[in-house]
Design a protein around this motif. Structure first.
Motif, PDB file in Angstrom:
ATOM      1  N   ALA A 153      30.379  47.072  40.014  1.00 34.76           N
ATOM      2  CA  ALA A 153      31.477  46.108  40.129  1.00 34.76           C
ATOM      3  C   ALA A 153      31.607  45.248  38.877  1.00 34.76           C
ATOM      4  CB  ALA A 153      31.269  45.221  41.360  1.00 34.76           C
ATOM      5  N   THR A 154      30.493  44.848  38.298  1.00 36.55           N
ATOM      6  CA  THR A 154      30.565  44.022  37.087  1.00 36.55           C
ATOM      7  C   THR A 154      31.036  44.836  35.884  1.00 36.55           C
ATOM      8  OG1 THR A 154      28.164  44.381  36.800  1.00 36.55           O
ATOM      9  CG2 THR A 154      28.862  42.316  37.828  1.00 36.55           C
ATOM     10  N   ARG A 155      30.624  46.087  35.836  1.00 34.53           N
ATOM     11  CA  ARG A 155      31.097  46.965  34.748  1.00 34.53           C
ATOM     12  C   ARG A 155      32.608  47.178  34.863  1.00 34.53           C
ATOM     13  NH1 ARG A 155      29.473  48.557  29.670  1.00 34.53           N
ATOM     14  NH2 ARG A 155      30.032  50.723  29.227  1.00 34.53           N
ATOM     15  N   ALA A 156      33.094  47.394  36.088  1.00 30.39           N
ATOM     16  CA  ALA A 156      34.530  47.582  36.290  1.00 30.39           C
ATOM     17  C   ALA A 156      35.304  46.342  35.863  1.00 30.39           C
ATOM     18  CB  ALA A 156      34.818  47.910  37.753  1.00 30.39           C
ATOM     19  N   LYS A 157      34.746  45.164  36.133  1.00 28.86           N
ATOM     20  CA  LYS A 157      35.386  43.907  35.714  1.00 28.86           C
ATOM     21  C   LYS A 157      35.529  43.872  34.191  1.00 28.86           C
ATOM     22  CE  LYS A 157      36.485  39.436  36.538  1.00 28.86           C
ATOM     23  NZ  LYS A 157      37.553  38.987  37.447  1.00 28.86           N
ATOM     24  N   ALA A 158      34.500  44.270  33.486  1.00 31.64           N
ATOM     25  CA  ALA A 158      34.548  44.273  32.024  1.00 31.64           C
ATOM     26  C   ALA A 158      35.516  45.332  31.503  1.00 31.64           C
ATOM     27  CB  ALA A 158      33.146  44.510  31.458  1.00 31.64           C
ATOM     28  N   LEU A 159      35.483  46.519  32.087  1.00 33.59           N
ATOM     29  CA  LEU A 159      36.387  47.581  31.650  1.00 33.59           C
ATOM     30  C   LEU A 159      37.843  47.178  31.869  1.00 33.59           C
ATOM     31  CD1 LEU A 159      34.451  50.711  32.987  1.00 33.59           C
ATOM     32  CD2 LEU A 159      34.790  50.092  30.588  1.00 33.59           C
ATOM     33  N   ASP A 160      38.111  46.498  33.003  1.00 37.32           N
ATOM     34  CA  ASP A 160      39.460  45.999  33.257  1.00 37.32           C
ATOM     35  C   ASP A 160      39.899  45.021  32.181  1.00 37.32           C
ATOM     36  OD1 ASP A 160      40.014  47.425  35.524  1.00 37.32           O
ATOM     37  OD2 ASP A 160      39.651  45.793  36.930  1.00 37.32           O
ATOM     38  N   ALA A 161      38.986  44.142  31.783  1.00 35.30           N
ATOM     39  CA  ALA A 161      39.341  43.071  30.848  1.00 35.30           C
ATOM     40  C   ALA A 161      39.648  43.597  29.450  1.00 35.30           C
ATOM     41  CB  ALA A 161      38.215  42.041  30.782  1.00 35.30           C
ATOM     42  N   VAL A 162      38.957  44.625  29.015  1.00 34.24           N
ATOM     43  CA  VAL A 162      39.094  45.058  27.616  1.00 34.24           C
ATOM     44  C   VAL A 162      39.911  46.337  27.453  1.00 34.24           C
ATOM     45  CG1 VAL A 162      36.895  43.972  27.066  1.00 34.24           C
ATOM     46  CG2 VAL A 162      36.961  46.421  27.543  1.00 34.24           C
ATOM     47  N   ARG A 163      40.429  46.899  28.540  1.00 32.75           N
ATOM     48  CA  ARG A 163      41.161  48.164  28.396  1.00 32.75           C
ATOM     49  C   ARG A 163      42.390  48.007  27.501  1.00 32.75           C
ATOM     50  NH1 ARG A 163      44.435  49.654  33.994  1.00 32.75           N
ATOM     51  NH2 ARG A 163      45.956  47.958  33.950  1.00 32.75           N
ATOM     52  N   GLY A 164      42.907  46.789  27.392  1.00 34.54           N
ATOM     53  CA  GLY A 164      44.059  46.567  26.539  1.00 34.54           C
ATOM     54  C   GLY A 164      43.795  46.827  25.067  1.00 34.54           C
ATOM     55  N   MET A 165      42.530  46.900  24.672  1.00 37.73           N
ATOM     56  CA  MET A 165      42.204  47.191  23.276  1.00 37.73           C
ATOM     57  C   MET A 165      42.368  48.674  22.953  1.00 37.73           C
ATOM     58  SD  MET A 165      38.818  44.759  22.987  1.00 37.73           S
ATOM     59  CE  MET A 165      38.611  44.905  21.203  1.00 37.73           C
ATOM     60  N   LEU A 171      34.977  39.359  41.696  1.00 38.65           N
ATOM     61  CA  LEU A 171      34.758  40.741  41.256  1.00 38.65           C
ATOM     62  C   LEU A 171      35.685  41.633  42.074  1.00 38.65           C
ATOM     63  CD1 LEU A 171      30.853  40.972  40.940  1.00 38.65           C
ATOM     64  CD2 LEU A 171      32.525  40.843  39.082  1.00 38.65           C
ATOM     65  N   GLU A 172      36.749  42.126  41.444  1.00 38.86           N
ATOM     66  CA  GLU A 172      37.787  42.842  42.186  1.00 38.86           C
ATOM     67  C   GLU A 172      37.259  44.075  42.898  1.00 38.86           C
ATOM     68  OE1 GLU A 172      39.746  40.397  39.050  1.00 38.86           O
ATOM     69  OE2 GLU A 172      38.074  41.831  39.066  1.00 38.86           O
ATOM     70  N   ARG A 173      36.314  44.775  42.296  1.00 38.19           N
ATOM     71  CA  ARG A 173      35.845  46.037  42.868  1.00 38.19           C
ATOM     72  C   ARG A 173      34.654  45.878  43.802  1.00 38.19           C
ATOM     73  NH1 ARG A 173      38.609  49.996  43.892  1.00 38.19           N
ATOM     74  NH2 ARG A 173      36.663  51.099  44.173  1.00 38.19           N
ATOM     75  N   LEU A 174      34.179  44.661  44.026  1.00 38.19           N
ATOM     76  CA  LEU A 174      32.940  44.480  44.772  1.00 38.19           C
ATOM     77  C   LEU A 174      33.059  44.976  46.207  1.00 38.19           C
ATOM     78  CD1 LEU A 174      30.052  43.494  44.756  1.00 38.19           C
ATOM     79  CD2 LEU A 174      30.877  41.193  45.310  1.00 38.19           C
ATOM     80  N   ALA A 175      34.099  44.558  46.927  1.00 33.26           N
ATOM     81  CA  ALA A 175      34.244  44.967  48.325  1.00 33.26           C
ATOM     82  C   ALA A 175      34.390  46.482  48.444  1.00 33.26           C
ATOM     83  CB  ALA A 175      35.444  44.262  48.954  1.00 33.26           C
ATOM     84  N   ALA A 176      35.154  47.075  47.523  1.00 30.43           N
ATOM     85  CA  ALA A 176      35.345  48.523  47.568  1.00 30.43           C
ATOM     86  C   ALA A 176      34.039  49.262  47.313  1.00 30.43           C
ATOM     87  CB  ALA A 176      36.401  48.941  46.537  1.00 30.43           C
ATOM     88  N   GLU A 177      33.228  48.760  46.378  1.00 24.73           N
ATOM     89  CA  GLU A 177      31.941  49.406  46.103  1.00 24.73           C
ATOM     90  C   GLU A 177      30.991  49.256  47.279  1.00 24.73           C
ATOM     91  OE1 GLU A 177      31.409  51.397  43.764  1.00 24.73           O
ATOM     92  OE2 GLU A 177      33.239  50.993  42.643  1.00 24.73           O
TER      93      GLU A 177
END
Length: 532
Positions: A202-214, A517-523
């Motif tokens: 979940a924390t990795r997904a949060k980071a990937l979401d934040a920087v995908r714009g690069m 953490l957006e993906r936490l519940a899903a994980e």
């Protein structure tokens, strides 16, 4: 010059794969001789895996299949007789409905994020695309970063500059992913009830979401497509007429593989007097319109506009909705029903809508087609990443403008909080400069250079029934913050600007508060299912 990186397999792996895939080294291939449920499961897993489909099949699926007798399977057995029948019915008599009855699962790998939007244009197909929130895009393919290398661009004087700038953008993305991941884990505590796997995912997904714009739009993705012969024919005709060279070249790869499975359905595609004329028509109308509109309205925008604008709606929509609800349950013409609905009291109107919507236990319980009587049209200016997710909703009308740096970019607060805001901005500057330098010589390929944080203008038109699906899904807690913001703004506009309070209120599964953490519940749910 090698555009696509071929896969390598051992001789034993190749012996297994050739029974199920139409080639073993190209980026486009069809799936054959597999149960439909296996094809579907493969595509579902595909979207969250960094592996190619053939490697994923070998690593995670083949051991669960009985393949003892598969050596004798030949997908072409009986094809000649079937071809004779289809030739007579489909080609000679032009019965297009026959082409709706044969479908293909097609894997499209190493496609740029510009091409994926072209692939996903059709309404009557199903798509699964590799996700930027589960996969780190700094993983290399064949020893090099995963971005599209246009042959004409690379052989030009800009080729070395293009590869160098792309590599620097991917380097920056890689650094930012790791830094933001560490920041999230330092600032968001792990719940004692969560396993390390759930928390880290979940924390990795949060980071990937934040920087995908690069990531630049040239970033490569994998797309799984399921469609009928008719749908693939329409897709190929559009691709062959598209001004982007990658689309034209990829169409040839797709046609070659599809003809191994459904050749008759696609015979017209490259016949000069059939598909050739059709593609020429699409190309000429597109080119003539673009030239005229560019001459009349070609200025570069610089005004500030809202992210979401509701530009068209029907003030009488709720009256028409109520009449549509009553229509199939009465014997009156719609004009009479509409007149009588207008004279109903507030309580009676509310009772009709309440009975029709019912008790929606979850967002998959959607009311009927009466809601298709109501339409909304939105003009949106969001980052390209959000557009990529919203564009895949097939039951709506969507048009988009060219991807450029002209509308500025969106930088997530988390990037600044993690201390990589400067690196983010530097990447955006590099992207814009590269775009500007490419555009004059390669106007179509220039969009490859544009990072996904840059804003794109696009139009979405959909009816209220589709709004239930689109807005409730895209406002869900696990959704990416950029498209959640768009979905919530649309919902507010329907209620407040259009004044369709009853329609908006019926969307009872909108989520207005985002979790940390957006993906936490899903994980958590996924782990619970795995433990059963």
């Amino acid at each position: 010059m090698t555009v696509y990186v071929p896969e390598e397999f051992t001789s034993d792996e190749s012996d297994v794969l050739r029974r199920y895939f139409t080639n073993l080294d190209g980026p486009v291939f069809a799936l054959v001789n597999l149960p439909e449920v296996v094809k579907g499961a493969l595509f579902a897993r595909y979207s969250r895996s960094p592996k190619s489909l053939r490697r994923l099949f070998l690593d995670e699926f083949v051991n669960d299949l009985v393949i003892d007798g598969d050596e004798t399977i030949d997908a072409t057995i009986g094809l000649d007789r079937a071809e004779q029948l289809y030739e007579r019915v489909f080609f000679e008599y032009g019965d297009d409905s026959v082409a709706q009855l044969g479908g293909v699962h097609l894997a499209c790998e190493q496609a740029s994020n510009i091409l994926t939007k072209i692939l996903e244009w059709g309404r009557l197909m199903s798509y699964l695309e590799q996700s930027t929130r589960y996969i780190g895009y700094d993983a290399r393919l064949g020893g090099r970063y995963r971005f599209y290398r246009d042959p004409a661009l690379l052989s030009s004087s800009l080729g070395t500059r293009y590869v160098g700038d792309m590599d620097r953008m991917f380097d920056a993305y890689s650094t930012a992913v790791n830094t933001v991941t560490e920041h999230v884990r330092d600032t968001v505590p792990q719940d004692p009830d969560d396993s390390d796997f759930v928390y880290r995912t979940a924390t990795r997904a949060k980071a990937l979401d934040a920087v995908r714009g690069m990531l630049p739009a040239a970033s490569l993705s994998n797309v799984g497509i399921y469609g009928t012969g008719q749908a693939f024919e329409a897709l190929l005709l559009r691709m062959r007429s598209h001004p982007l060279p990658e689309a034209q070249q990829y169409a040839d790869l797709m046609l070659h593989e599809l003809r191994k499975v459904i050749p008759s359905f696609l015979r017209r595609v490259d016949l000069p007097d059939r598909g050739g004329q059709w593609s020429d028509y699409l190309a000429s109308t597109r080119g003539d319109t673009a030239e005229l509109v560019g001459r009349l309205f070609g200025e570069v925008p610089n005004e500030s506009v809202p992210e979401v604008s509701l530009v068209d709606f029907d003030p009488e929509a709720e009256d028409k909705l109520l009449a549509a609800i009553c229509y199939s349950h009465s014997h009156l013409p719609e004009t009479v029903l509409l007149e009588r609905v207008r004279n109903l009291g507030v309580d009676e109107r509310a009772a009709i809508l309440r009975a029709y919507v019912g008790d929606r236990a979850n967002r998959r319980h959607k009311p009927g087609r009466a809601f298709e009587r109501v339409d909304y049209r939105f003009d949106i200016l969001s980052d390209y990443g959000a557009f990529r997710d919203l564009q895949r909703h097939r039951m709506l009308t969507i048009e988009w403008q060219a991807l450029t740096p002209n509308h500025g970019y969106a930088r997530p607060e988390l990037v600044e909080q993690a201390g990589v805001g400067g690196l983010f901005d530097e990447t955006m500057d590099r992207s814009a400069r590269l775009y500007d330098d490419i555009k004059a010589q390669f106007p179509e390929q220039a969009s490859y250079a544009v990072s996904m944080a840059y804003r794109l203008r696009y139009m979405m038109q959909f009816n209220a029934r589709e709004a239930f699906h689109l807005l409730e899904l895209r406002s869900a807690p696990q959704g990416h913050p950029s498209y959640r913001r768009v979905a919530l703004a649309m919902h507010r506009a329907i209620a407040e600007q259009a004044g369709h309070h009853a329609v908006a209120a019926a969307m009872t599964h909108m989520t207005h508060e985002a979790p940390e953490l957006e993906r936490l519940a899903a994980e958590r749910r996924a782990e619970s299912r795995r433990s059963m």
